[in-house]
Design a protein around this motif. Structure first.
Motif, PDB file in Angstrom:
ATOM      1  N   TYR A  13      -3.343 -53.100  43.388  1.00 32.02           N
ATOM      2  CA  TYR A  13      -2.719 -52.620  42.147  1.00 32.02           C
ATOM      3  C   TYR A  13      -2.744 -51.105  42.139  1.00 32.02           C
ATOM      4  O   TYR A  13      -3.697 -50.492  42.588  1.00 32.02           O
ATOM      5  CB  TYR A  13      -3.481 -53.126  40.925  1.00 32.02           C
ATOM      6  CG  TYR A  13      -3.237 -54.577  40.612  1.00 32.02           C
ATOM      7  CD1 TYR A  13      -1.972 -55.010  40.229  1.00 32.02           C
ATOM      8  CD2 TYR A  13      -4.261 -55.507  40.690  1.00 32.02           C
ATOM      9  CE1 TYR A  13      -1.736 -56.333  39.929  1.00 32.02           C
ATOM     10  CE2 TYR A  13      -4.042 -56.839  40.377  1.00 32.02           C
ATOM     11  CZ  TYR A  13      -2.778 -57.251  40.006  1.00 32.02           C
ATOM     12  OH  TYR A  13      -2.551 -58.548  39.712  1.00 32.02           O
ATOM     13  N   THR A  20      -6.410 -50.244  43.248  1.00 32.65           N
ATOM     14  CA  THR A  20      -7.473 -51.249  43.193  1.00 32.65           C
ATOM     15  C   THR A  20      -7.122 -52.358  44.172  1.00 32.65           C
ATOM     16  O   THR A  20      -5.987 -52.849  44.178  1.00 32.65           O
ATOM     17  CB  THR A  20      -7.576 -51.859  41.787  1.00 32.65           C
ATOM     18  OG1 THR A  20      -7.589 -50.810  40.832  1.00 32.65           O
ATOM     19  CG2 THR A  20      -8.827 -52.704  41.671  1.00 32.65           C
ATOM     20  N   ALA A  22      -7.462 -55.806  44.534  1.00 31.00           N
ATOM     21  CA  ALA A  22      -7.857 -56.939  43.689  1.00 31.00           C
ATOM     22  C   ALA A  22      -8.118 -58.194  44.517  1.00 31.00           C
ATOM     23  O   ALA A  22      -8.970 -58.999  44.173  1.00 31.00           O
ATOM     24  CB  ALA A  22      -6.784 -57.215  42.640  1.00 31.00           C
ATOM     25  N   PRO A  41     -17.850 -62.886  39.021  1.00 32.03           N
ATOM     26  CA  PRO A  41     -17.957 -61.936  37.925  1.00 32.03           C
ATOM     27  C   PRO A  41     -16.595 -61.411  37.514  1.00 32.03           C
ATOM     28  O   PRO A  41     -15.630 -61.516  38.253  1.00 32.03           O
ATOM     29  CB  PRO A  41     -18.835 -60.826  38.492  1.00 32.03           C
ATOM     30  CG  PRO A  41     -18.756 -60.965  39.956  1.00 32.03           C
ATOM     31  CD  PRO A  41     -18.487 -62.408  40.247  1.00 32.03           C
ATOM     32  N   SER A  42     -16.563 -60.852  36.360  1.00 36.68           N
ATOM     33  CA  SER A  42     -15.332 -60.295  35.837  1.00 36.68           C
ATOM     34  C   SER A  42     -14.846 -59.175  36.759  1.00 36.68           C
ATOM     35  O   SER A  42     -15.629 -58.357  37.230  1.00 36.68           O
ATOM     36  CB  SER A  42     -15.633 -59.809  34.423  1.00 36.68           C
ATOM     37  OG  SER A  42     -14.727 -58.865  34.053  1.00 36.68           O
ATOM     38  N   GLY A  43     -13.582 -59.175  37.073  1.00 30.24           N
ATOM     39  CA  GLY A  43     -13.019 -58.169  37.961  1.00 30.24           C
ATOM     40  C   GLY A  43     -13.080 -58.557  39.423  1.00 30.24           C
ATOM     41  O   GLY A  43     -12.682 -57.791  40.299  1.00 30.24           O
ATOM     42  N   SER A  44     -13.520 -59.770  39.711  1.00 28.28           N
ATOM     43  CA  SER A  44     -13.662 -60.156  41.111  1.00 28.28           C
ATOM     44  C   SER A  44     -12.356 -60.681  41.709  1.00 28.28           C
ATOM     45  O   SER A  44     -12.297 -60.966  42.899  1.00 28.28           O
ATOM     46  CB  SER A  44     -14.763 -61.211  41.243  1.00 28.28           C
ATOM     47  OG  SER A  44     -14.436 -62.346  40.466  1.00 28.28           O
ATOM     48  N   GLY A  45     -11.322 -60.810  40.902  1.00 29.32           N
ATOM     49  CA  GLY A  45     -10.027 -61.195  41.446  1.00 29.32           C
ATOM     50  C   GLY A  45      -9.609 -62.627  41.159  1.00 29.32           C
ATOM     51  O   GLY A  45      -8.617 -63.098  41.716  1.00 29.32           O
ATOM     52  N   LYS A  46     -10.324 -63.321  40.281  1.00 32.31           N
ATOM     53  CA  LYS A  46      -9.993 -64.720  39.981  1.00 32.31           C
ATOM     54  C   LYS A  46      -8.585 -64.846  39.392  1.00 32.31           C
ATOM     55  O   LYS A  46      -7.771 -65.654  39.848  1.00 32.31           O
ATOM     56  CB  LYS A  46     -11.015 -65.313  38.993  1.00 32.31           C
ATOM     57  CG  LYS A  46     -12.459 -65.158  39.426  1.00 32.31           C
ATOM     58  CD  LYS A  46     -13.415 -65.776  38.430  1.00 32.31           C
ATOM     59  CE  LYS A  46     -13.433 -65.100  37.061  1.00 32.31           C
ATOM     60  NZ  LYS A  46     -13.952 -63.718  37.057  1.00 32.31           N
ATOM     61  N   THR A  47      -8.316 -64.041  38.364  1.00 32.39           N
ATOM     62  CA  THR A  47      -7.003 -64.108  37.721  1.00 32.39           C
ATOM     63  C   THR A  47      -5.901 -63.726  38.701  1.00 32.39           C
ATOM     64  O   THR A  47      -4.848 -64.363  38.754  1.00 32.39           O
ATOM     65  CB  THR A  47      -6.974 -63.188  36.492  1.00 32.39           C
ATOM     66  OG1 THR A  47      -7.951 -63.644  35.568  1.00 32.39           O
ATOM     67  CG2 THR A  47      -5.618 -63.192  35.828  1.00 32.39           C
ATOM     68  N   THR A  48      -6.190 -62.696  39.498  1.00 31.94           N
ATOM     69  CA  THR A  48      -5.196 -62.264  40.478  1.00 31.94           C
ATOM     70  C   THR A  48      -4.856 -63.407  41.435  1.00 31.94           C
ATOM     71  O   THR A  48      -3.684 -63.678  41.703  1.00 31.94           O
ATOM     72  CB  THR A  48      -5.727 -61.050  41.262  1.00 31.94           C
ATOM     73  OG1 THR A  48      -6.102 -60.034  40.336  1.00 31.94           O
ATOM     74  CG2 THR A  48      -4.676 -60.511  42.208  1.00 31.94           C
ATOM     75  N   LYS A 290     -11.754 -44.809  40.104  1.00 30.56           N
ATOM     76  CA  LYS A 290     -10.999 -45.291  38.950  1.00 30.56           C
ATOM     77  C   LYS A 290     -11.777 -45.056  37.657  1.00 30.56           C
ATOM     78  O   LYS A 290     -11.207 -44.804  36.618  1.00 30.56           O
ATOM     79  CB  LYS A 290     -10.741 -46.786  39.122  1.00 30.56           C
ATOM     80  CG  LYS A 290      -9.387 -47.235  38.592  1.00 30.56           C
ATOM     81  CD  LYS A 290      -9.225 -48.718  38.809  1.00 30.56           C
ATOM     82  CE  LYS A 290      -8.919 -49.393  37.498  1.00 30.56           C
ATOM     83  NZ  LYS A 290      -9.077 -50.823  37.588  1.00 30.56           N
TER      84      LYS A 290
ATOM     85  N   ARG B 408       0.096 -59.735  29.875  1.00 30.83           N
ATOM     86  CA  ARG B 408      -1.031 -58.897  29.536  1.00 30.83           C
ATOM     87  C   ARG B 408      -0.760 -58.116  28.256  1.00 30.83           C
ATOM     88  O   ARG B 408      -1.659 -57.850  27.481  1.00 30.83           O
ATOM     89  CB  ARG B 408      -1.294 -57.921  30.683  1.00 30.83           C
ATOM     90  CG  ARG B 408      -2.719 -57.473  30.785  1.00 30.83           C
ATOM     91  CD  ARG B 408      -2.802 -56.323  31.747  1.00 30.83           C
ATOM     92  NE  ARG B 408      -2.080 -56.615  32.974  1.00 30.83           N
ATOM     93  CZ  ARG B 408      -2.666 -56.918  34.120  1.00 30.83           C
ATOM     94  NH1 ARG B 408      -3.964 -56.970  34.177  1.00 30.83           N
ATOM     95  NH2 ARG B 408      -1.962 -57.149  35.197  1.00 30.83           N
TER      96      ARG B 408
HETATM   97  N1  LIG Z   1      -2.085 -55.030  36.622  1.00 33.76           N
HETATM   98  C1  LIG Z   1      -3.171 -54.458  37.129  1.00 33.76           C
HETATM   99  N2  LIG Z   1      -3.169 -53.140  37.379  1.00 33.76           N
HETATM  100  C2  LIG Z   1      -4.254 -52.537  37.908  1.00 33.76           C
HETATM  101  N3  LIG Z   1      -5.365 -53.172  38.207  1.00 33.76           N
HETATM  102  C3  LIG Z   1      -5.448 -54.492  37.991  1.00 33.76           C
HETATM  103  C4  LIG Z   1      -4.360 -55.205  37.423  1.00 33.76           C
HETATM  104  N4  LIG Z   1      -4.711 -56.499  37.317  1.00 33.76           N
HETATM  105  C5  LIG Z   1      -5.967 -56.587  37.781  1.00 33.76           C
HETATM  106  N5  LIG Z   1      -6.403 -55.398  38.184  1.00 33.76           N
HETATM  107  C6  LIG Z   1      -7.699 -55.112  38.793  1.00 33.76           C
HETATM  108  O1  LIG Z   1      -7.888 -56.034  39.843  1.00 33.76           O
HETATM  109  C7  LIG Z   1      -9.211 -56.473  39.869  1.00 33.76           C
HETATM  110  C8  LIG Z   1      -9.268 -57.972  39.743  1.00 33.76           C
HETATM  111  O2  LIG Z   1      -8.861 -58.353  38.435  1.00 33.76           O
HETATM  112  P1  LIG Z   1      -8.762 -59.843  37.945  1.00 33.76           P
HETATM  113  O3  LIG Z   1      -8.071 -60.638  38.961  1.00 33.76           O
HETATM  114  O4  LIG Z   1      -8.182 -59.829  36.581  1.00 33.76           O
HETATM  115  O5  LIG Z   1     -10.288 -60.259  37.862  1.00 33.76           O
HETATM  116  P2  LIG Z   1     -10.975 -61.483  37.115  1.00 33.76           P
HETATM  117  O6  LIG Z   1      -9.921 -62.394  36.634  1.00 33.76           O
HETATM  118  O7  LIG Z   1     -11.862 -62.097  38.163  1.00 33.76           O
HETATM  119  O8  LIG Z   1     -11.784 -60.890  36.031  1.00 33.76           O
HETATM  120  C9  LIG Z   1      -9.937 -55.765  38.749  1.00 33.76           C
HETATM  121  O9  LIG Z   1     -10.599 -54.637  39.292  1.00 33.76           O
HETATM  122  C10 LIG Z   1      -8.836 -55.331  37.833  1.00 33.76           C
HETATM  123  O10 LIG Z   1      -9.200 -54.156  37.177  1.00 33.76           O
END
Ligand SMILES: Nc1ncnc2c1ncn2[C@@H]1O[C@H](COP(=O)(O)OP(=O)(O)O)[C@@H](O)[C@H]1O
Ligand SMILES: [Mg+2]
Lengths: 291, 410
Positions: A13, A20, A22, A41-48, A290, B408
């Protein structure tokens, strides 16, 4: 042939200093009928990861094959149609459209498919029956409790008979009773042969899954097969390893703790753990700049 | 899908009722002004041509100024000639009157634009000297009293006036003011007769209205203006059976001779007069509708503005829709339909209002606007085009949103 096949896929990203990483060269394959819980943990890339699988987002590098078909480089319209026909999303915040009644929300994917109103209303009623929401068809979303709203959202995710159900922290906004109702629903859907990918922070919920992925810093650091009905071993071990837990830790569950236990010994079957070399350093540098 | 979009658009517009109303207002104002202005113009054209037709084909009009060539362009014709000295004289009236093919000739000799009566001063008035021949030419009969007949009477009788119906009601309250006096340029005139209310005015071509006119005998006009006549036009009625074209030629010859061969006047037949008046009204109408059309465009920009706001406010909704499988095309259509509902709604309300204004004007004013189907179709067409055109940018913006960014967003 696996339903989901992801090979050395990365997601970046941002640009320049604000980049980042991700997802860091993730390789994953999921068979039809698996119930995969994703923790980390939060920010580990699960949502991505789930967004890539759900075709809401495109990988920066790597390929994604859905049902044997290379889909990661399709046009946005083709991806929209695949989302409509292959994938059902359940979100933490339900994401019902506030201006539409429950039944209109549930039947919306069919509308985008071009199904005539009467038929799609019938289908939506049937699905709402399945999730126990038949009597609230004509309610507006704001008239529902959180649990009911999530059940309506699950009905919407199911209406197109998708191949994969993607649920990103679906119980995150629910109390324990509603969580249980919703998870039983997922269990029932799973028993009928559906594939589910579910992000959760709650180790208890791994009882519903037959596979648990542990993520850390954009990588899958653990991949555990677990019998249905039992809490996943590693999740439990990490959870109880810490001597003192705060209220926050308990609320966040095992995922928050994962972060505090570096070098946790997660041995995985089949999946090799990535060596944490140069790339890891890059990632840390990036996230530090960041902040 | 389209009916779904429509239902959707209606419900989302209902959500923000005030915003919707104000957005539509732009289109409504545009449509109302275009339709009203054009219908007033059309009505005026009909009124004038009705009166010109009422004159009869055998009435020729002589005006100061010239019209170039065959085109009958109004540009050189001095329509507001009473602002400048006229090239026509009483002698021209006499020489036209004396032509063998002419039955009667009457001048319209502008005297004053104000008069004072019992109930005060009347500023919006047209005082003119004329000869008794005018009544026959205009087919006028007196509503009250009588119309002066002979110009060669005593001075006492010369200070008489025939007034239009508006003057009668405004200056005397009573409907029959015959016998009262009216002051013109400080001189007192006895009201001799009142003209019946007329639908409008032949004289409107010169900017005056028969209903607010005061006619005095030509000799009295001469007295008032110290023999400085200002003849805006001369009506000449041909004898029955006389050839029109040769009568025109005869008049041209007669007047030209007394003007030392200078062609500083124009003789118009009825149809030419029609063409000139149509052209004048047409020019004014199209100028005004041009201004009104700007209101339509501004309305369209208002719609674009509101849709853009709506798109950013509903970013999350767009994200959800895309996540469950809406294609860019389907999102685009959703917002286009919303824009179209705004324009169609605005147009329909606008036309309704224009019709109402039309009715009120017909009931309570001397205007006789005419709403024609083509103008409605044209106006609606323009506003629809503006609506679609100005909805495209916001709709595209919505359609191109990246689904995860949209999800988002809040
Ligand atoms: N649209 C985006 N722009 C910039 N950074 C992003 C974006 N989406 C996610 N990130 C970054 O990518 C990393 C993984 O995020 P995410 O997949 O949401 O984690 P999780 O769901 O595990 O909490 C995080 O560091 C987050 O800040
Ligand atoms: Mg997340």
């Amino acid at each position: 042939m696996a339903l989901i096949e992801i090979a050395e896929t990365s997601k970046l990203y941002g640009f320049g200093d604000a980049t980042t990483l991700a997802l860091d060269e993730v390789t994953l394959s999921v068979e039809k009928g698996e119930f995969v819980a994703v923790m980390g943990p939060s920010g580990s890339g699960k949502t991505t990861l789930l967004n890539l699988i759900g075709l809401l987002d495109q990988p920066t590098h790597g390929d994604y094959k859905l049902d044997g078909r290379l889909v990661s480089r399709l046009s946005s319209n083709q991806q929209a149609k695949l989302r409509r026909d292959y994938i059902g999303f359940v979100f933490q915040s339900f994401n019902l459209l506030s201006r539409l009644s429950v039944i209109d929300n549930v039947s919306l994917p069919l509308a985008y498919k071009g199904m005539p109103p009467v038929r799609r209303a019938k289908r939506a009623s049937d699905i709402l029956e399945l999730v126990g929401m038949r009597d609230r068809e004509y309610f507006m979303p704001h008239q529902l409790s959180s649990g009911q709203a999530q059940r309506a959202a699950i009905a919407r995710a199911l209406i197109n008979k998708p191949r994969i159900i993607i649920a990103d922290e679906p119980t995150g906004n629910l109390d324990s009773h509603d969580s249980k109702v919703v998870m039983e629903l997922f269990a029932e859907i799973h028993r009928q042969g559906n594939t589910i990918m579910l992000v959760t922070h709650n180790p208890e919920l791994t009882r519903y899954a037959n596979r648990v992925l542990y993520m850390y810093d954009g990588m899958i650091v653990g991949d555990e097969r677990t019998p249905i009905g039992y809490m996943a071993k590693h999740a439990r071990r990490i959870y109880f390893k810490k001597l003192r837990t705060t209220d926050d830790d308990i609320a966040a569950g095992v995922s928050a703790l994962l972060k505090d236990v570096p070098g946790q010994e997660i041995t995985t079957k089949g999946q090799k753990r990535k060596p944490q070399g140069r790339k890891r350093g890059l990632k840390q540098k990036v996230s530090r700049s960041k902040r | 899908m389209w009916s779904g979009n429509l239902r959707n658009a209606l419900s989302s517009l209902r959500q923000s009722r005030w915003r919707t109303t104000f957005t539509m207002l732009g289109i409504i104002i545009g449509v109302v002004s275009v339709v009203t202005i054009v219908s007033l113009g059309d009505g005026l054209k009909r009124q004038v041509s009705g009166q010109i037709n009422q004159l009869g084909k055998n009435v020729l009009t002589v005006r100061p100024g010239t019209i170039d060539g065959k085109h009958k362009s109004i540009s050189n014709l001095n329509l507001y000639s009473y602002l400048a000295p006229s090239t026509l004289s009483l002698q021209d009236v006499a020489s036209i009157q004396n032509l063998p093919s002419i039955q009667a000739a009457a001048p319209i000799d502008f005297v004053s634009a104000s008069a004072t009566g019992d109930d005060g001063q009347f500023g919006d008035v047209f005082v003119a000297g004329t000869s008794p021949g005018l009544w026959d030419i205009l087919h006028e009969r007196a509503a009250y009293g009588s119309l002066f007949a002979d110009d060669s009477s005593t001075d006492q009788q010369n200070n008489i006036a025939v007034i239009g119906s508006d003057i009668a009601t405004k200056l005397y309250s009573a409907l029959n003011p015959v016998g009262n006096s009216i002051k013109i340029n400080g001189q007192s005139f006895t009201i001799y007769g009142v003209l019946p209310a007329s639908a409008g005015s032949l004289l409107s071509v010169t900017g005056a209205d028969l209903n607010s006119s005061v006619f005095i005998p030509e000799s009295a006009a001469q007295n008032l203006t110290n023999n400085h006549s200002n003849i805006l036009q001369i009506f000449a009625q041909t004898k029955p059976g006389a050839n029109l074209d040769s009568s025109v030629k005869a008049i041209q010859q007669a007047v030209s001779t007394s003007h030392n061969g200078v062609n500083d006047f124009t003789v118009l037949k009825q149809n030419e007069l029609l063409a000139v008046s149509d052209q004048l009204v047409g020019t004014v109408t199209s100028f005004m509708s041009g201004i009104a059309a700007i209101a339509l465009v501004v309305g369209g920009i208002g719609i674009m503005n509101i849709l853009l706001v709506s798109v950013s406010e509903r970013t999350r909704e767009i994200g959800i829709r895309k996540a469950i499988g809406a294609t860019n095309r389907q999102i685009l259509n959703q917002f286009l339909v919303e824009g179209l509902v705004l324009t169609v709604g605005g147009s329909v309300i606008g036309i309704g209002l224009a019709m109402l204004i039309n009715l009120l004007l017909r009931l309570y004013s001397s205007w006789r606007p005419v709403v024609s189907l083509p103008i409605i179709i044209l106006t609606v067409g323009i506003s629809l085009a503006a609506g679609v055109l100005f909805s495209i940018a916001p709709a595209l913006k919505a359609a191109r949103k990246n689904p995860i960014d949209a999800l988002r967003g809040e």
